[in-house]
Design a protein around this motif. Structure first.
Motif, PDB file in Angstrom:
ATOM      1  N   GLN A  36       0.969  -0.987   0.125  1.00  0.00           N
ATOM      2  CA  GLN A  36      -0.046   0.073   0.117  1.00  0.00           C
ATOM      3  C   GLN A  36       0.789   1.446   0.006  1.00  0.00           C
ATOM      4  OE1 GLN A  36      -3.013   0.095   3.275  1.00  0.00           O
ATOM      5  NE2 GLN A  36      -3.677   2.008   2.454  1.00  0.00           N
ATOM      6  N   VAL A  39       2.594   1.559  -3.431  1.00  0.00           N
ATOM      7  CA  VAL A  39       1.621   2.167  -4.596  1.00  0.00           C
ATOM      8  C   VAL A  39       1.241   3.672  -4.353  1.00  0.00           C
ATOM      9  CG1 VAL A  39      -0.559   1.998  -5.545  1.00  0.00           C
ATOM     10  CG2 VAL A  39       0.586  -0.135  -4.884  1.00  0.00           C
ATOM     11  N   THR A  40       1.265   3.978  -3.049  1.00  0.00           N
ATOM     12  CA  THR A  40       0.689   5.409  -2.625  1.00  0.00           C
ATOM     13  C   THR A  40       2.089   6.262  -2.998  1.00  0.00           C
ATOM     14  OG1 THR A  40      -0.397   4.708  -0.748  1.00  0.00           O
ATOM     15  CG2 THR A  40       0.149   6.985  -0.845  1.00  0.00           C
ATOM     16  N   LEU A  42       4.048   5.684  -5.607  1.00  0.00           N
ATOM     17  CA  LEU A  42       4.206   5.904  -6.985  1.00  0.00           C
ATOM     18  C   LEU A  42       2.763   7.053  -7.415  1.00  0.00           C
ATOM     19  CD1 LEU A  42       4.687   2.297  -8.087  1.00  0.00           C
ATOM     20  CD2 LEU A  42       6.310   4.156  -8.148  1.00  0.00           C
ATOM     21  N   GLN A  43       1.779   7.045  -6.702  1.00  0.00           N
ATOM     22  CA  GLN A  43       0.605   7.697  -6.916  1.00  0.00           C
ATOM     23  C   GLN A  43       1.011   9.219  -6.693  1.00  0.00           C
ATOM     24  OE1 GLN A  43      -2.364   6.262  -4.768  1.00  0.00           O
ATOM     25  NE2 GLN A  43      -3.148   4.843  -6.383  1.00  0.00           N
ATOM     26  N   TYR A  44       1.850   9.446  -5.592  1.00  0.00           N
ATOM     27  CA  TYR A  44       1.893  10.983  -5.163  1.00  0.00           C
ATOM     28  C   TYR A  44       3.488  11.395  -5.463  1.00  0.00           C
ATOM     29  CZ  TYR A  44      -2.436  10.551  -2.939  1.00  0.00           C
ATOM     30  OH  TYR A  44      -3.814  10.713  -2.540  1.00  0.00           O
ATOM     31  N   GLN A  45       4.225  10.573  -6.400  1.00  0.00           N
ATOM     32  CA  GLN A  45       5.443  11.299  -6.395  1.00  0.00           C
ATOM     33  C   GLN A  45       5.445  12.184  -7.599  1.00  0.00           C
ATOM     34  OE1 GLN A  45       7.621   8.353  -8.941  1.00  0.00           O
ATOM     35  NE2 GLN A  45       5.961   7.718 -10.098  1.00  0.00           N
TER      36      GLN A  45
END
Length: 234
Positions: A36, A39-40, A42-45
């Motif tokens: 989790q 993935v988070t 990667l989403q907020y990079q």
């Protein structure tokens, strides 16, 4: 250190603690949390400054290591459980059989005591048998004098120094023997009884050999079959 690396470090600590307190659900939660957070991350990079490829591959490798550690822990737990089951099955096979086991316990019931057999490696010039109560106090010392090497069966008469019959209960014997040169010898002792039941204490199985005496499954030294031919298994 990245978020994923932090999770891996925390999970390693959890794995160490789980060696004494196994909890597969906690390990699974650690893997889920790792994914989790990855993935988070990667989403907020930052699109203008994305994660370095090498760093991403390193974190994937860390997750793989965490997964393998979890599987190893699960395998160890399974082996431990299987070992206990096999030990229980082995212990059950002894019910109804007369066994000899390492031990020094003596049970006194209405003035009659169970016997203990001790083994002398050499001829003894002196041989003293001390009988101790549950608090470790010596209630009687029996002087057997010079004793020939080999197995010696000792049966306490249940009395103290003054000739009074002691209370029913569990006692212990301690043998002190010296050879012709006055050197103290190492003396081993065994108890004999018929197995009537099994008790588990802290993962270890103990066999009930009667008169309130219990011996560890691993302390069995000899088994005498309950069959009429008196065959002995070693």
């Amino acid at each position: 250190m990245s978020y994923a690396s932090s999770i891996l470090a925390a999970s390693s600590g959890t794995s160490a603690a789980s060696s004494t307190k196994s909890d597969s659900a906690t390990s699974a939660l650690g893997m889920d949390a790792f994914l989790q957070l990855l993935v988070t991350q990667l989403q907020y990079q930052d699109p203008l400054d994305p994660m370095d490829d090498k760093a991403f591959v390193a974190e994937l490798a860390q997750f793989s290591s965490l997964e393998q550690l979890t599987e190893i822990n699960s395998g160890i737990e399974g082996l431990a459980s299987l070992g206990q089951e096999q030990q229980l099955l082995g212990a059950v096979n002894f019910i109804g059989k007369t066994i000899e086991a390492t031990g020094t316990a003596v049970s006194l019931n209405e003035g009659t005591a169970t016997s203990v057999t001790f083994s002398l490696p050499d001829d003894a010039s002196t041989c003293l048998v001390n009988v101790l109560d549950s608090t470790g106090n010596i209630v009687r010392t029996v002087d057997l004098g010079s004793t020939t090497a080999g197995d010696v069966e000792f049966t306490w008469d249940g009395k103290d120094y003054d000739g009074n019959v002691m209370d029913d209960g569990q006692y212990q014997v301690a043998v002190t023997a010296t050879d012709a040169d006055g050197e103290v010898m190492t003396v081993g002792s065994t108890m004999t009884g018929t197995v009537t039941g099994i008790q588990q204490v802290s993962g270890t199985y103990y066999l009930d050999i009667g008169n309130g005496r219990y011996v560890a499954f691993t302390d069995i030294t000899n088994v005498i079959n309950s069959s009429s031919d008196g065959e002995v298994d070693s």
